[in-house]
Motif scaffolding. Sequence first.
Motif, PDB file in Angstrom:
ATOM      1  N   LEU A 104      -7.645  -3.758  17.883  1.00 57.27           N
ATOM      2  CA  LEU A 104      -6.567  -5.346  18.111  1.00 57.27           C
ATOM      3  C   LEU A 104      -6.031  -5.061  19.334  1.00 57.27           C
ATOM      4  N   PRO A 105      -6.973  -5.435  20.368  1.00 54.27           N
ATOM      5  CA  PRO A 105      -6.735  -5.313  21.132  1.00 54.27           C
ATOM      6  C   PRO A 105      -4.927  -6.251  22.036  1.00 54.27           C
ATOM      7  N   VAL A 106      -3.876  -5.430  21.879  1.00 60.14           N
ATOM      8  CA  VAL A 106      -2.425  -6.204  22.640  1.00 60.14           C
ATOM      9  C   VAL A 106      -2.317  -5.018  23.346  1.00 60.14           C
TER      10      VAL A 106
ATOM     11  N   LEU B 173      -4.690   0.000   6.614  1.00 58.70           N
ATOM     12  CA  LEU B 173      -3.311   0.728   7.734  1.00 58.70           C
ATOM     13  C   LEU B 173      -3.563   0.043   8.928  1.00 58.70           C
ATOM     14  N   ILE B 174      -2.665  -0.634   8.866  1.00 58.73           N
ATOM     15  CA  ILE B 174      -1.989  -0.976  10.666  1.00 58.73           C
ATOM     16  C   ILE B 174      -0.987  -0.866  11.171  1.00 58.73           C
ATOM     17  N   ILE B 175      -1.437  -0.134  12.284  1.00 58.11           N
ATOM     18  CA  ILE B 175      -0.379   1.103  13.348  1.00 58.11           C
ATOM     19  C   ILE B 175      -0.431   0.252  14.231  1.00 58.11           C
ATOM     20  N   VAL B 176       1.242  -0.227  14.770  1.00 56.33           N
ATOM     21  CA  VAL B 176       1.350  -1.456  15.742  1.00 56.33           C
ATOM     22  C   VAL B 176       2.245  -0.365  16.600  1.00 56.33           C
ATOM     23  N   ASN B 177       1.946  -0.777  17.492  1.00 51.88           N
ATOM     24  CA  ASN B 177       2.970  -0.474  18.869  1.00 51.88           C
ATOM     25  C   ASN B 177       3.677  -1.834  19.225  1.00 51.88           C
TER      26      ASN B 177
ATOM     27  N   VAL C  96      -8.264   2.131   9.746  1.00 57.23           N
ATOM     28  CA  VAL C  96      -6.635   1.767  10.065  1.00 57.23           C
ATOM     29  C   VAL C  96      -6.892   1.066  11.386  1.00 57.23           C
ATOM     30  N   LEU C  97      -5.989   0.251  11.669  1.00 54.06           N
ATOM     31  CA  LEU C  97      -6.197  -0.697  12.640  1.00 54.06           C
ATOM     32  C   LEU C  97      -5.146  -0.663  13.978  1.00 54.06           C
ATOM     33  N   ALA C  98      -5.258  -0.763  15.382  1.00 52.70           N
ATOM     34  CA  ALA C  98      -4.920   0.072  16.016  1.00 52.70           C
ATOM     35  C   ALA C  98      -4.472  -1.188  16.526  1.00 52.70           C
ATOM     36  N   LEU C  99      -2.389  -1.467  16.341  1.00 54.62           N
ATOM     37  CA  LEU C  99      -2.819  -2.981  17.710  1.00 54.62           C
ATOM     38  C   LEU C  99      -1.582  -2.593  18.769  1.00 54.62           C
ATOM     39  N   GLY C 100      -2.698  -2.658  19.649  1.00 55.50           N
ATOM     40  CA  GLY C 100      -1.906  -2.351  20.468  1.00 55.50           C
ATOM     41  C   GLY C 100      -2.568  -2.099  22.129  1.00 55.50           C
ATOM     42  N   GLY C 101      -2.291  -0.788  23.472  1.00 55.76           N
ATOM     43  CA  GLY C 101      -3.154  -0.789  23.542  1.00 55.76           C
ATOM     44  C   GLY C 101      -3.706   0.105  24.174  1.00 55.76           C
ATOM     45  N   ASP C 102      -4.309   0.896  24.893  1.00 59.08           N
ATOM     46  CA  ASP C 102      -5.000   2.661  25.460  1.00 59.08           C
ATOM     47  C   ASP C 102      -4.813   3.377  24.892  1.00 59.08           C
ATOM     48  N   GLY C 103      -3.082   3.506  24.850  1.00 61.24           N
ATOM     49  CA  GLY C 103      -2.559   4.341  24.577  1.00 61.24           C
ATOM     50  C   GLY C 103      -2.671   4.414  23.160  1.00 61.24           C
ATOM     51  N   LEU C 104      -2.453   3.314  22.085  1.00 62.38           N
ATOM     52  CA  LEU C 104      -2.115   3.929  21.134  1.00 62.38           C
ATOM     53  C   LEU C 104      -3.432   3.538  20.174  1.00 62.38           C
TER      54      LEU C 104
END
Length: 320
Positions: free
Chosen positions: A98-100, A11-15, A68-76
């Motif tokens: 995935l740091p963005v 699962l990829i969670i994207v902000n 679960v992949l978190a694609l965003g910054g530290d908040g995500l």
Amino acid sequence: MNTRTNLGKTLIIVNPTAQSGAAATAAQQVQRFLSMYMHDDSAFEVVHTTHPRHATQIASQATDYNTVLALGGDGLVHETACGLMAIGSEARPCLGVLPVGSGNDYARTLGMDQTMGADLSWLSHARKRAMDVGRIDYVGEAGRGTDYFVQTFSCGLDAAIAIGTYELRKSTGLSGDTLYLASGLNVFGIGYRRFPLRVKFEDEAWHELESIIMAIQIGPTYGSGFRICPDADPSDGLFDICYAHGKIPRAIALPVFLRAKNGHHLSSRYVHGRRAQSVRPLFDGEDYPLQADGEQIRARSATITMVPSALTVLAPAMSR
């Protein structure tokens, strides 16, 4: 020979708003990479967040996923980790970052750099690390609550700086350490003050502090690379704690803050460090600045405890 990493059902969670929308573009790259890597488009799913704490809700329901992949910054990353901690340890998916974002301190702790949000080749041979998590049980006007953090919890001026980056990012477009420094200069200007704090480490006696900062760290940095606890190990089962205490005039406090960028603040006689598995701070009012991984918390008191090796996290194969 390195073996290929088996991500399993992912699962990829994207902000989509992270880095002024750059995360939305990065999400398309992730989908293309996983499609080629897994040879099965049904093996992964992409979900975009639409409101605060949405990632926590999504991750808490990810019991059918292996990763679960978190694609965003530290908040995500913070929200995603909080959601995963709601799942029992036996069924809890692996976390990937995935740091963005503008800070990316947790990614830095994992041995990653900013390019790894777009260059996904490291995922092919990522290794799995057991990482500590901090638990926050707090009491505030709204009642009792529980939160978690994977990198930092702080209170006082450093929390005010982190909170101040929200509006400053919108009004200036700044990011990274430039954003954090700008917020810091604001707080050390007309916002400068000392914060009375009662704190208990482990089962020791209460300490009465006149503090400007109190950072409880799992990883070594906060604020986009400020090395507040340079020797912090995110898998040793202990918090590294740094606090500045005393009647510190602003003319001294500001240079101490700036020296924290390279970890040189530790030589100041006002700065103290220690390690512990639990910390209990009491705050002077609900307006006391508090933050966990950059996200604001409102509380009068908190009990902060270490949850050792609570998350399995993907890291680059060459990281320590």
